[in-house]
Design a protein around this motif. Structure first.
Motif, PDB file in Angstrom:
ATOM      1  N   TYR B 366       0.830  -1.205   0.000  1.00  0.00           N
ATOM      2  CA  TYR B 366       0.000   0.000   0.000  1.00  0.00           C
ATOM      3  C   TYR B 366       0.865   1.257   0.000  1.00  0.00           C
ATOM      4  O   TYR B 366       0.678   2.161   0.810  1.00  0.00           O
ATOM      5  CB  TYR B 366      -0.947   0.012   1.205  1.00  0.00           C
ATOM      6  N   THR B 367       1.804   1.302  -0.913  1.00  0.00           N
ATOM      7  CA  THR B 367       2.692   2.453  -1.028  1.00  0.00           C
ATOM      8  C   THR B 367       1.983   3.555  -1.810  1.00  0.00           C
ATOM      9  O   THR B 367       1.322   3.274  -2.805  1.00  0.00           O
ATOM     10  CB  THR B 367       3.971   2.033  -1.780  1.00  0.00           C
ATOM     11  N   ASN B 368       2.127   4.784  -1.349  1.00  0.00           N
ATOM     12  CA  ASN B 368       1.514   5.916  -2.044  1.00  0.00           C
ATOM     13  C   ASN B 368       2.402   7.146  -1.939  1.00  0.00           C
ATOM     14  O   ASN B 368       3.140   7.292  -0.962  1.00  0.00           O
ATOM     15  CB  ASN B 368       0.137   6.231  -1.434  1.00  0.00           C
ATOM     16  N   PRO B 369       2.342   8.017  -2.948  1.00  0.00           N
ATOM     17  CA  PRO B 369       3.180   9.225  -2.892  1.00  0.00           C
ATOM     18  C   PRO B 369       2.659  10.230  -1.876  1.00  0.00           C
ATOM     19  O   PRO B 369       1.440  10.399  -1.730  1.00  0.00           O
ATOM     20  CB  PRO B 369       3.088   9.790  -4.312  1.00  0.00           C
ATOM     21  N   LEU B 370       3.577  10.885  -1.208  1.00  0.00           N
ATOM     22  CA  LEU B 370       3.220  11.896  -0.207  1.00  0.00           C
ATOM     23  C   LEU B 370       3.551  13.293  -0.750  1.00  0.00           C
ATOM     24  O   LEU B 370       2.751  14.196  -0.684  1.00  0.00           O
ATOM     25  CB  LEU B 370       4.036  11.618   1.065  1.00  0.00           C
ATOM     26  N   GLU B 371       4.775  13.453  -1.258  1.00  0.00           N
ATOM     27  CA  GLU B 371       5.190  14.707  -1.909  1.00  0.00           C
ATOM     28  C   GLU B 371       5.799  14.333  -3.255  1.00  0.00           C
ATOM     29  O   GLU B 371       6.995  14.065  -3.366  1.00  0.00           O
ATOM     30  CB  GLU B 371       6.222  15.439  -1.054  1.00  0.00           C
ATOM     31  N   PRO B 372       4.967  14.314  -4.316  1.00  0.00           N
ATOM     32  CA  PRO B 372       5.437  13.832  -5.616  1.00  0.00           C
ATOM     33  C   PRO B 372       6.664  14.559  -6.135  1.00  0.00           C
ATOM     34  O   PRO B 372       7.554  13.953  -6.711  1.00  0.00           O
ATOM     35  CB  PRO B 372       4.229  14.066  -6.525  1.00  0.00           C
TER      36      PRO B 372
END
Lengths: 480, 452
Positions: B366-372
């Motif tokens: 469940y990896t997701n970008p925080l500050e692209p």
């Protein structure tokens, strides 16, 4: 249509199926995206197909095809039977379904204006008008508007005698401003991030969103974020707006109450659940003011329908009562293992997928606070609005969310704006720290049209009602 | 699968229906089968057969698209008419130059295996039973998925492009669990099902469970990490998603913006895309029918370039498509689907032995970008997280949350494995990413899961 469904059901029985159902689904979708003054993408797609699900020798088989013709229905049904026999070579126990009275019924999403009948030019005008207002701010480099409509006409028939026809209509829209300065990129969206808000409704829902009325504020906040201070790293009180709290409910309550996850059948992909059956009826999930329901009958929710994809009528199921965990989202198969009847949560992403246990409308019930009083009652904390990122572990315990914007709360008043806010906690600790929930005036249904689960992956539309709420002693500003 | 001549004939007939200035037809056919197991039995077992057409028409600088899986003549005619209706309602897109012209040179790649295409439900069940049997022997609970299938992609446009390729894919994913919360993982896929070493994979997953029994709590903080290729592939995939495409550059949201020619990671990092390499899962052309070209993205730590489709190439002087278009229309822009990371001279064992105290990670979840713009992502570890002490795996640990800039992490890579592994890429059914294992210093863990 019965002549087609009968082909599959009769053949399945003839080939030894103890149970069979067939779903014939015709879908269409229209997606409009405008960017910086031009329509960037206008996409229209339609699909038709059917899926046959059987139990043979006590095991499941499923096959599907896009060619809805007699000979293909026969081929697919025989393949489903063959697949079920293969499944039976690696079974532990026979599949048992909870009881269900067969029904002959139909259901249609209530709506006033069919979005597919509204002229394309009118829809583009609405989006382009709102999007143009975003660009009044010089530092907004990318201004976007989105609108999507889905229609699904589905027929369900089973060997138990059910025959159900449904027409489901979903639509929604949103705007988004991206501001850029000196290598920093900040985004503000309305009414929600990831393309807006969605409902089971007609075009009247899109017209009611007030995209243009909110565009200038959204653009201004995106630019303000460029100059805002970073969210500090500390443990503090947080007040979370309804749209973000809706996603919080989705991730930290909606998924762990899926009984297939609890029984381990999603272990290889989405994961399992901390809400094991030994906790049912006794585990303190949240503080005594936390009440959560799964209600497929809520007006306008993306999880609203007449019958689920096993033919079970839409229902309201209590999930958390006065903070105590007390219910699951269930299928006929999983409900039978608990000795109860299905709560009607089996939903399939189209004709080519089997139904899985999915959220309907899993909602936090309103409390009795006014939001203004909640802020005034908070000495120190931060107020967070609009989801930007999400992540949660495979048992649905440790989560971390980022929001587009936050404001500091000091001595009962909203203060400076904060950028890149995040908060993290452990699910029961988080909900256990909830000490105020805003009342029904602030409660709203939010649509999540992008929930992934299953292999092959299925994308489902789910609904979540929530009003802003307050949580104590939460870690914000996760350092990196 | 449909034969190539029949498919191309359908595309030609569809092109002939269009009165637009330019027209493109994309055909996608799939026969997909998946057997899923959990709790040591098969619980889901499915099959799908689908064929669809996507039609893109161009009227001057106005573009319209429509798609359907109803392939009778009347439905196809209606879909062409719908695309034209949409185009007429469009505004001019000043950046649009043209659909891609014909004339490119296509790599000859082997992407189809008849044995995999004809894999039966019984054959899939047989493999699932073997995996389950190994789990049972080790007192473990098996779950996973075994899929086989065939995909045919064909593209034709009114400028003369006319390509068709069939692909097979067999994939096996295994998760074994213990009753006390430890788990182990193995995943493999190939165009040839016989290359999937299911029993060896099951033993790998079982070994992880044994090492991870009775997982302990570990406080978050900065640790040296040894990342298996599954975790490295996740990070490389996010770099591609966030910044290796030309549209992300043109919109100013890529971490590569203004940094081409500059150092963005450590010198030991080189990443490129190559759809023609047989080491990965080759794709000879993109969804506009343009031949795939190898593109260097990061070379010895320096940002070198991004990938283009015909639209984004048309927006920049002197650029042409590198063959990385997604199906039209899309707002995401071009993406690399065949990523490679350069290997090193080490191996997992040496990485562990050289670590005084650190964490061994099998994969992320469940990896997701925080500050692209800074390539900051967050996610959890999963299915095999271990404490390394004094050069040895000491015990399993409860899953940890990381919050980390990928670029910063790739600036602190101290060891890279010689061996690489093919792991899933950005597209579920086509392509893949080939990466080594990495040892990274000062990796940032910001939280841990808890027992309740």
């Amino acid at each position: 249509m019965r002549d087609l469904t009968d082909i599959a059901l009769n053949l399945a029985k003839l080939k030894g199926a103890s149970y069979a159902d067939i779903r014939i689904v015709r879908g269409k979708q229209e997606s409009l995206e405008v960017k910086n003054g031009s329509p960037e993408q206008i996409k229209y797609s339609e699909s038709l197909g059917f899926g046959v699900r059987v139990i043979v020798d006590g095991a499941w088989g499923f096959a599907s095809s896009s060619r809805l013709e007699k000979d293909e229905i026969e081929r697919v049904t025989q393949l489903a039977v063959r697949i079920a026999r293969a499944s039976a070579t690696a079974k532990i126990a026979d599949v048992v379904l909870s009881t269900l009275e067969p029904v002959q019924a139909s259901y249609k999403t209530p709506f006033l204006k069919d979005p597919f009948e509204v002229p394309l030019a009118q829809k583009l005008d609405l989006l382009l008008g709102a999007e143009a207002l975003l660009r009044r701010e010089r530092e907004v480099k990318v201004a976007r508007g989105s609108m999507i409509a889905w229609r699904e006409e589905k027929t369900f028939a089973s060997t138990e005698g059910s025959f159900i026809q449904q027409q489901i209509l979903h639509c929604g829209a949103g705007i988004m401003a991206t501001a850029v300065r000196d290598g920093d990129v900040q985004v503000r969206s309305y009414p929600n991030s990831f393309r807006g808000n969605f409902a089971s409704s007609g075009y009247e829902f899109i017209e009611s969103l007030g995209l243009a009325e909110n565009a200038e504020r959204v653009a201004s906040e995106a630019v303000q974020l460029l100059g805002a201070d970073h969210c500090p790293s500390k443990i503090t009180t947080v007040i979370i707006d309804g749209s973000q709290l809706a996603l919080q409910v989705h991730e930290s309550c909606g998924h762990p109450i899926e009984l297939d996850r609890v029984f381990g059948t999603e272990a290889s992909y989405a994961g399992t659940s901390f809400l094991t059956t030994d906790k049912l009826g006794k585990f303190r999930y949240g503080s005594p003011i936390v009440n959560i329901v799964a209600d497929a009958t809520t007006e306008g929710g993306l999880g609203t329908f007449g019958f689920d994809d096993e033919g079970v009528p839409a229902q309201r199921v209590q999930i958390v009562k006065d903070g105590i965990f007390c219910g699951y989202l269930t299928s006929r198969e999983t409900a039978a293992r608990l000795g109860i009847r299905s709560g009607g949560a089996m939903r399939a992403d189209g004709w080519n997928r089997i139904p899985l246990i999915r959220m309907t409308n899993v909602s936090l019930e309103p409390g009795d606070w006014k939001l203004e009083d909640m802020i005034a009652d908070t000495d120190e904390g931060i107020y967070l609005e609009t989801n930007k990122s999400w992540s949660i572990d495979e048992k649905r315990l440790n989560f971390q969310f980022g929001t587009e914007v936050a404001w500091e709360i000091k001595r009962g008043k909203l203060g400076r704006m904060l950028k890149n806010p995040t908060y993290t906690s452990i699910t029961p600790r988080f909900w256990g720290s909830c000490d105020a929930i805003a009342n029904r005036d602030y409660w709203k249904m939010w649509g999540t049209p992008n929930c992934g689960k299953g292999e092959p992956v299925q994308i489902m539309h789910t609904g979540h009602g929530a009003s802003p709420a307050r949580f104590r002693n939460i870690q914000v500003g996760v350092t990196k | 699968m449909i034969n190539t001549e029949k498919t191309l004939s359908l595309l030609k007939k569809t092109l002939a229906l269009s009165a637009a200035d330019q027209t493109e037809v994309l055909f996608w056919a799939n026969d997909s089968h998946l057997t899923r197991f959990a709790n040591n039995c098969i619980h889901q077992n499915v099959s799908e057969k689908n064929r669809s057409l996507s039609i893109r028409v161009v009227l001057g600088k106005k573009i319209g698209s429509a798609s359907t899986n109803l392939l009778d003549p009347e439905s196809i005619e209606n879909t062409v008419a719908k695309a034209l209706q949409i185009a007429r309602n469009q505004k001019d897109n000043p950046h649009f130059k043209s659909l891609p012209p014909a004339g490119g040179k296509y790599a000859s790649v082997d992407t189809f295996d008849a044995e995999t295409a004809s894999f039966t439900p019984d054959q899939r069940a047989q493999i699932a039973r073997k995996v389950i049997e190994i789990a049972k022997r080790n007192h473990l609970i098996a779950s996973g998925a075994l899929s086989t299938g065939t995909i045919q992609v064909a593209v034709a446009n009114s400028l003369g492009i006319q390509v068709c390729q069939s692909f097979t894919r067999g994939a096996l994913k295994i998760v074994f669990q213990t009753s006390d919360g430890a788990s182990g993982y193995a995943e493999s896929f190939s165009a040839r099902m016989r290359e999937i070493e299911s029993e060896q994979m099951a033993h790998q997953a079982a070994e992880k469970c044994a090492k991870g029994a009775h997982p302990a709590d570990l406080p978050p903080g900065q640790y040296t990490v040894v990342l298996e290729p599954y975790a490295v592939g996740d990070m490389v995939g996010f770099l591609a998603y966030l910044g290796f495409g030309a549209l992300a550059m043109q919109e100013g949201r890529s971490f590569m913006c203004g940094r081409l020619g500059q150092r963005i990671t450590g010198e030991n990092i080189t990443i490129w895309d190559d759809g023609t390499s047989a080491c990965g899962m080759p794709l000879p052309f993109d969804f506009e029918g343009v031949p795939k070209q190898p593109v260097t993205l990061i070379e010895n730590g320096t940002a070198r370039g991004v990938v283009y489709d015909s639209y984004t190439a048309g927006r920049e002087e002197g650029k042409s498509s590198t063959g990385h278009a997604l199906p039209a229309p899309n707002t995401f822009g071009p993406v690399p689907l065949n990523l490679f990371m350069k290997s090193g001279d080490s191996n997992l064992q040496e990485m562990i032995e050289s670590t005084e105290r650190g964490i061994y990670v099998t994969r992320f979840h469940y990896t997701n970008p925080l500050e692209p713009i800074k390539a900051v992502i967050t996610g959890m570890t999963r299915d095999g997280t271990f404490l390394i002490e004094d050069g040895q795996i000491k015990n399993g640990v409860r899953n940890l949350r990381f919050t980390q800039s990928i670029l910063e992490a790739f600036s602190r890579v101290s060891m890279i494995s010689r061996d690489t592994k093919l792991v899933p890429g950005l597209e579920e059914e086509l392509g893949g990413t080939v990466v080594p294992a990495l040892k990274i210093e000062k990796f940032n863990f910001t939280g841990a899961t808890a027992a309740v």
